[in-house]
Design an enzyme around this catalytic site. Sequence first.
Site, PDB file in Angstrom:
ATOM      1  N   CYS A  16      54.204  99.109  36.396  1.00 28.11           N
ATOM      2  CA  CYS A  16      53.667  98.182  35.393  1.00 28.11           C
ATOM      3  C   CYS A  16      54.202  98.681  34.062  1.00 28.11           C
ATOM      4  O   CYS A  16      54.181  99.894  33.801  1.00 28.11           O
ATOM      5  CB  CYS A  16      52.138  98.222  35.408  1.00 28.11           C
ATOM      6  SG  CYS A  16      51.362  97.439  33.965  1.00 28.11           S
ATOM      7  N   CYS A  44      57.596  92.490  32.607  1.00 28.44           N
ATOM      8  CA  CYS A  44      56.301  92.613  33.265  1.00 28.44           C
ATOM      9  C   CYS A  44      56.528  92.494  34.765  1.00 28.44           C
ATOM     10  O   CYS A  44      57.101  91.502  35.224  1.00 28.44           O
ATOM     11  CB  CYS A  44      55.395  91.489  32.766  1.00 28.44           C
ATOM     12  SG  CYS A  44      53.828  91.356  33.622  1.00 28.44           S
ATOM     13  N   HIS A  85      53.108  98.615  31.206  1.00 25.38           N
ATOM     14  CA  HIS A  85      52.136  99.294  30.329  1.00 25.38           C
ATOM     15  C   HIS A  85      52.042 100.800  30.629  1.00 25.38           C
ATOM     16  O   HIS A  85      51.688 101.584  29.757  1.00 25.38           O
ATOM     17  CB  HIS A  85      50.734  98.710  30.533  1.00 25.38           C
ATOM     18  CG  HIS A  85      50.462  97.451  29.769  1.00 25.38           C
ATOM     19  ND1 HIS A  85      51.005  96.244  30.118  1.00 25.38           N
ATOM     20  CD2 HIS A  85      49.691  97.219  28.669  1.00 25.38           C
ATOM     21  CE1 HIS A  85      50.569  95.303  29.276  1.00 25.38           C
ATOM     22  NE2 HIS A  85      49.781  95.881  28.387  1.00 25.38           N
TER      23      HIS A  85
END
Length: 261
Positions: free
Chosen positions: A185, A72, A187
């Site tokens: 990021c 992360c 994600h």
Amino acid sequence: MLKIGVFDSGLGGLTVVQALKKVIQGAELFYIADTKNAPYGEKTSEQILQFSLDITQHFIETHQIDALIIACNTATSASIKILRERYPEMIIIGTEPGIKPAISQTSTGNIGVLATPTTLQGDKYQQLVNRLSTPKHITLYEQACPGLVEQIEKGALDTDKTKEMLMAWLHPMKKNNVDTIVLGCTHYPLASEVIQELMQDGVKLIHTGEAIAKHLLSLGEKSGHVNEGSLNIILYTTGSINTECMRSMLDMTETVHLISL
Ligand code: DGL
């Protein structure tokens, strides 16, 4: 056997685990999706540091990990320095926006950076940009994407709302001839298809999962890891998450365990 702890606020870190799966063998990997505290990208650095310390402590007490992967960007920015000070013996690898590979791959010199608000505001990001002392012909178009992580966690990528959000963020990049976008990021690789579709002209998307996996292999081997055999992955979550998505991202059928830290 090498024991690896990997964490993120949710599904994003699994894009790093996908890369680890291709490179690491003969190891046990424990993954924590900290959805109870998600999204990290809109929390303060102090809060994220505390989540990271709690998760690391849990990994050490419960699984005696040898290596920690902070999958992360936001948590890396908020906690890696303190974690390294606190656990000097442990292999600790974080995730940073891939500005360096983007600089070497761009042709137009115009690079987009998509990340969470906390990552872009953090000192660590500024230091990274300064360290690479961005050459004169490089322009960075930085864009925070509040709300995108939630859309991804909800499985709402292919919706008008997500596309409108992305369209607004990508518009200045398109207008300015950006040919390379850093997915800052973990994600965001899950939104690659939509980003490609909106940018049209074959933009290059940069994420760093593969580099993290190679770095872990090299540090692991230096400390005696033999990269042979299978990689056993165990998935945990601290709150609700799309478990089906977790399993399918890794091609697994095993249960996702709910834990409290
Ligand atoms: N996946 C995390 C990152 O790389 C952030 C997700 C979140 O905002 O919770 O920054």
